[in-house]
Design an enzyme around this catalytic site. Sequence first.
Site, PDB file in Angstrom:
ATOM      1  N   ASN A   6       0.857  -1.188   0.000  1.00 33.44           N
ATOM      2  CA  ASN A   6       0.000   0.000   0.000  1.00 33.44           C
ATOM      3  C   ASN A   6       0.893   1.237   0.000  1.00 33.44           C
ATOM      4  OD1 ASN A   6      -1.848   1.999   0.442  1.00 33.44           O
ATOM      5  ND2 ASN A   6      -2.452   1.319   2.497  1.00 33.44           N
ATOM      6  N   LYS A   8       0.028   4.325  -0.439  1.00 36.01           N
ATOM      7  CA  LYS A   8      -0.632   5.549   0.069  1.00 36.01           C
ATOM      8  C   LYS A   8      -0.322   6.716  -0.883  1.00 36.01           C
ATOM      9  CE  LYS A   8      -0.408   3.350   4.516  1.00 36.01           C
ATOM     10  NZ  LYS A   8      -0.453   3.424   5.960  1.00 36.01           N
ATOM     11  N   HIS A  85      -9.834   1.029   4.159  1.00 34.43           N
ATOM     12  CA  HIS A  85      -8.599   1.226   4.942  1.00 34.43           C
ATOM     13  C   HIS A  85      -8.904   2.219   6.064  1.00 34.43           C
ATOM     14  CE1 HIS A  85      -4.593   2.487   6.089  1.00 34.43           C
ATOM     15  NE2 HIS A  85      -4.150   1.379   5.537  1.00 34.43           N
ATOM     16  N   GLU A 157      -5.881  -5.070  10.331  1.00 28.02           N
ATOM     17  CA  GLU A 157      -4.920  -4.029  10.684  1.00 28.02           C
ATOM     18  C   GLU A 157      -5.435  -3.251  11.891  1.00 28.02           C
ATOM     19  OE1 GLU A 157      -2.521  -2.687   6.956  1.00 28.02           O
ATOM     20  OE2 GLU A 157      -4.406  -1.629   6.974  1.00 28.02           O
ATOM     21  N   GLY A 163       1.698   2.317  10.947  1.00 26.36           N
ATOM     22  CA  GLY A 163       2.694   3.382  10.880  1.00 26.36           C
ATOM     23  C   GLY A 163       3.255   3.805  12.222  1.00 26.36           C
ATOM     24  N   SER A 194       2.698  -1.890  10.663  1.00 22.14           N
ATOM     25  CA  SER A 194       4.091  -1.856  11.150  1.00 22.14           C
ATOM     26  C   SER A 194       4.881  -3.146  10.929  1.00 22.14           C
ATOM     27  CB  SER A 194       4.140  -1.465  12.631  1.00 22.14           C
ATOM     28  OG  SER A 194       3.705  -0.131  12.796  1.00 22.14           O
ATOM     29  N   GLY A 216       4.720   1.321   4.941  1.00 21.53           N
ATOM     30  CA  GLY A 216       6.062   1.911   4.907  1.00 21.53           C
ATOM     31  C   GLY A 216       7.113   1.032   4.244  1.00 21.53           C
TER      32      GLY A 216
HETATM   33  P1  PGA Z   1       2.392   0.358   7.732  1.00 17.62           P
HETATM   34  O1  PGA Z   1       0.984   0.554   6.951  1.00 17.62           O
HETATM   35  O2  PGA Z   1       2.963  -0.945   7.256  1.00 17.62           O
HETATM   36  O3  PGA Z   1       3.193   1.544   7.320  1.00 17.62           O
HETATM   37  O4  PGA Z   1       2.070   0.330   9.190  1.00 17.62           O
HETATM   38  C1  PGA Z   1       0.137  -0.535   6.726  1.00 17.62           C
HETATM   39  C2  PGA Z   1      -1.131  -0.059   6.081  1.00 17.62           C
HETATM   40  O5  PGA Z   1      -1.587   1.054   6.372  1.00 17.62           O
HETATM   41  O6  PGA Z   1      -1.728  -0.762   5.264  1.00 17.62           O
END
Ligand code: PGA
Length: 231
Positions: A6, A8, A85, A157, A163, A194, A216
Amino acid sequence: MIIAFNHKSNLKREEYLNYLQDISKIITDHTLIICPSFINISNPYPNNIHIGSQNVSRYNSGAHTGEISVQQLKSYNVEYSLVGHSERRMEQGETDETINKKIKLLLENNIAPILCVGESRQERSTGKTEEVLQRQIEMATKDLNKNDQKKIIIAYEPTWAIGTGLIPSNRDIKKSIIFIKKQLPMSSVLYGGSVNEENIEIIKKISEIDGYLLGGLSLRVDKIKKFLSKV
Ligand code: PGA
């Protein structure tokens, strides 16, 4: 496993073109899905990549300024779409009813929805995790027959893990994933929030996980390679 990226609102044009070039060299048996920012979606993709979107309009094509319709996604060979999401639920006020509409449109057009569900920190601390998961899944899959339900991929999630570098214990992740699989026994369930190239060593011990949704980490091809070598 299903490994979905993802992006974003990240990666400018040149950065994305370089990224695609680097990622085309990855050889893996896992299903890799890139969900780029919409502006990047129309690039030529290497054969090892499936295309996903981060969102879809709740409307069909027509007079809906700023929206991307499911028919448009289809014409760009999009095979998967994130729906619900937590960033969209929180920032864009996306409701369970809207999410249900989007899922129906995607299924009618043979695009697999990746439904994101998860509890907030407060919901967890007040013992409401399962109640929240059940409500999100029930409302998102309302009026769908069993055949359609099994085409939905779930991404679990916890919103407080996205994040933040925070991750629930393996015991807690496992409990939630088993709970989700009781609601939708035929669906694949991904974990997201994360996940990185280090903690995957611990998380991968949860045998019920069918894949990962990565934010990320997915922006860095060097980290993706490390991750894939361990998963
Ligand atoms: P993250 O994001 O791996 O940066 O925590 C995951 C997501 O929002 O799908």
